[in-house]
Design a protein around this motif. Structure first.
Motif, mmCIF file in Angstrom:
data_model
loop_
_atom_site.group_PDB
_atom_site.id
_atom_site.type_symbol
_atom_site.label_atom_id
_atom_site.label_comp_id
_atom_site.label_asym_id
_atom_site.label_seq_id
_atom_site.Cartn_x
_atom_site.Cartn_y
_atom_site.Cartn_z
ATOM 1 N N VAL A 144 -4.675 7.329 -2.889
ATOM 2 C CA VAL A 144 -3.847 6.427 -3.685
ATOM 3 C C VAL A 144 -2.520 6.162 -2.987
ATOM 4 C CG1 VAL A 144 -2.594 6.198 -5.853
ATOM 5 C CG2 VAL A 144 -4.927 7.070 -5.865
ATOM 6 N N GLU A 145 -1.901 7.203 -2.441
ATOM 7 C CA GLU A 145 -0.619 7.031 -1.746
ATOM 8 C C GLU A 145 -0.769 6.147 -0.511
ATOM 9 O OE1 GLU A 145 0.690 10.967 -0.922
ATOM 10 O OE2 GLU A 145 1.333 11.394 -2.996
ATOM 11 N N LYS A 146 -1.839 6.358 0.266
ATOM 12 C CA LYS A 146 -2.058 5.527 1.453
ATOM 13 C C LYS A 146 -2.288 4.072 1.074
ATOM 14 C CE LYS A 146 -4.004 9.200 4.373
ATOM 15 N NZ LYS A 146 -5.229 9.697 5.064
ATOM 16 N N GLU A 147 -3.005 3.849 -0.017
ATOM 17 C CA GLU A 147 -3.266 2.485 -0.454
ATOM 18 C C GLU A 147 -1.980 1.804 -0.909
ATOM 19 O OE1 GLU A 147 -5.629 1.177 -4.181
ATOM 20 O OE2 GLU A 147 -7.084 1.263 -2.544
ATOM 21 N N MET A 148 -1.126 2.540 -1.595
ATOM 22 C CA MET A 148 0.154 1.964 -2.036
ATOM 23 C C MET A 148 1.037 1.624 -0.840
ATOM 24 S SD MET A 148 0.983 4.371 -5.367
ATOM 25 C CE MET A 148 2.560 3.566 -5.635
ATOM 26 N N LYS A 149 1.051 2.488 0.176
ATOM 27 C CA LYS A 149 1.841 2.212 1.379
ATOM 28 C C LYS A 149 1.299 0.990 2.120
ATOM 29 C CE LYS A 149 3.353 6.999 2.171
ATOM 30 N NZ LYS A 149 3.264 8.174 3.083
ATOM 31 N N ALA A 150 -0.034 0.881 2.195
ATOM 32 C CA ALA A 150 -0.629 -0.269 2.866
ATOM 33 C C ALA A 150 -0.317 -1.563 2.121
ATOM 34 C CB ALA A 150 -2.140 -0.079 2.980
ATOM 35 N N ASP A 151 -0.357 -1.523 0.783
ATOM 36 C CA ASP A 151 0.001 -2.703 -0.003
ATOM 37 C C ASP A 151 1.452 -3.087 0.219
ATOM 38 O OD1 ASP A 151 -2.527 -2.911 -1.024
ATOM 39 O OD2 ASP A 151 -2.081 -1.877 -2.899
ATOM 40 N N PHE A 152 2.332 -2.105 0.282
ATOM 41 C CA PHE A 152 3.757 -2.380 0.495
ATOM 42 C C PHE A 152 3.979 -3.044 1.855
ATOM 43 C CE2 PHE A 152 7.937 -1.151 2.113
ATOM 44 C CZ PHE A 152 8.756 -1.605 1.094
ATOM 45 N N LYS A 153 3.313 -2.532 2.899
ATOM 46 C CA LYS A 153 3.464 -3.115 4.233
ATOM 47 C C LYS A 153 2.915 -4.530 4.283
ATOM 48 C CE LYS A 153 3.424 1.206 6.896
ATOM 49 N NZ LYS A 153 2.700 1.999 7.933
ATOM 50 N N SER A 154 1.797 -4.758 3.608
ATOM 51 C CA SER A 154 1.205 -6.095 3.625
ATOM 52 C C SER A 154 2.108 -7.116 2.964
ATOM 53 C CB SER A 154 -0.160 -6.075 2.925
ATOM 54 O OG SER A 154 -1.093 -5.299 3.658
ATOM 55 N N ARG A 155 2.832 -6.687 1.919
ATOM 56 C CA ARG A 155 3.697 -7.622 1.202
ATOM 57 C C ARG A 155 5.056 -7.809 1.880
ATOM 58 N NH1 ARG A 155 1.450 -4.658 -3.402
ATOM 59 N NH2 ARG A 155 0.054 -6.027 -4.566
ATOM 60 N N ASN A 156 5.470 -6.857 2.681
ATOM 61 C CA ASN A 156 6.827 -6.895 3.222
ATOM 62 C C ASN A 156 6.902 -6.991 4.744
ATOM 63 O OD1 ASN A 156 8.701 -6.188 0.733
ATOM 64 N ND2 ASN A 156 6.914 -4.860 0.594
#
Length: 277
Positions: A30-42
């Protein structure tokens, strides 16, 4: 499954360790997925070309899927197309791609059909149908016809970085309290919206009605939310459960009703590993 359990479990893991490590592995995922989503958006990757369709993919897709798209763009160097037949709006192209087979150069030919009236295409490599990514052969046809943008249908929604994933509304041990929408409520309205979208799919008049209706519902919910927020009662965290006026949520294992259960019911209740520990 191997990728999920790597570093947490192996063939010698006991059942007790499996239960504990499964929770740790899930939390890490879950943490890795949240970090990947953050990078994709920013964080956007640099485009290889100046064509507008690459900017479309960069803006819409997640970083991982955009990298896969760039691999297809790099293959444009090895593709050449020629028009072989034209019947009305349907144009047939032969796309020749240079590939390496056993360290020897070989030319492979693919057939691409292009609908000039609808700006739609179909390649016989079926890369888009199987992988959800436009192939280099189809993109080469676009460049041959001086078309530098793609239709929205070729930007697959499941790769979009801003998509809302329904499974994130399911309550887990890794979920922070207060940040998850009720799963049953989410599922109920999600199905209802899907039915509405199916009805209004190909009718522009219904699209306008749908837009106005959703805007009105959104404004009404926001208005009711702001009105109810001003009448929120003071915190009752220090008040005993029997005298508190706060609503009781029976679905939560930490609610007052769960804490007031009898010893007999507690002996029959299956506790999670964290609570049991």
């Amino acid at each position: 499954m191997n990728a999920f359990a790597d570093g947490y479990m192996n063939s010698k893991t006991t059942l007790k360790q499996f239960v504990e490590q499964y929770d740790n592995a899930l939390r890490s995922k879950v943490e890795k997925e949240m970090k990947a989503d953050f990078k994709s958006r920013n964080k956007l990757y640099d485009c290889l070309m100046i064509y507008e369709f690459e900017k479309q993919f960069c803006t819409a897709y997640t970083n991982t899927k955009f990298k896969e798209m760039q691999v297809e763009l790099e293959r444009l160097l090895y593709c050449r197309v020629k028009l072989v037949k034209e019947e009305g709006a349907i144009c047939t192209y032969h796309a020749n791609e240079a590939v390496l087979v056993c360290e020897k150069m070989k030319t492979v030919e693919f057939v691409v059909y292009f609908n000039a009236s609808e700006c739609e295409m179909q390649c016989m490599c079926w890369w888009f149908e199987f992988r959800g990514i436009m192939c280099a052969h189809a993109i080469t046809v676009l460049l041959e016809r001086c078309i530098y943008q793609v239709l929205d249908k070729y930007i697959v929604s499941r790769w979009i970085k801003d998509i809302e994933r329904g499974y994130t509304c399911i309550l887990t041990t890794c979920t922070k309290a207060g940040v998850v929408v009720n799963a049953k409520l989410h599922d109920k309205y999600h199905k209802m919206l899907d039915e509405i979208l199916e009805i209004a799919a190909n009718d522009n008049g219904k699209h306008e009605v749908l837009d106005l209706g959703l805007i009105e519902i959104k404004d009404r919910v926001r208005k009711d939310q702001s009105g109810s927020a001003s009448h929120v009662p003071p915190s009752t965290s220090n008040v005993p459960p029997s005298t508190s006026n706060a609503p009781t949520f029976h679905s939560s294992s930490k609610s007052p009703s769960a804490r007031s259960t009898t010893k007999a019911s507690m002996s029959r209740k299956m506790l999670s590993p964290m609570l049991a520990h």
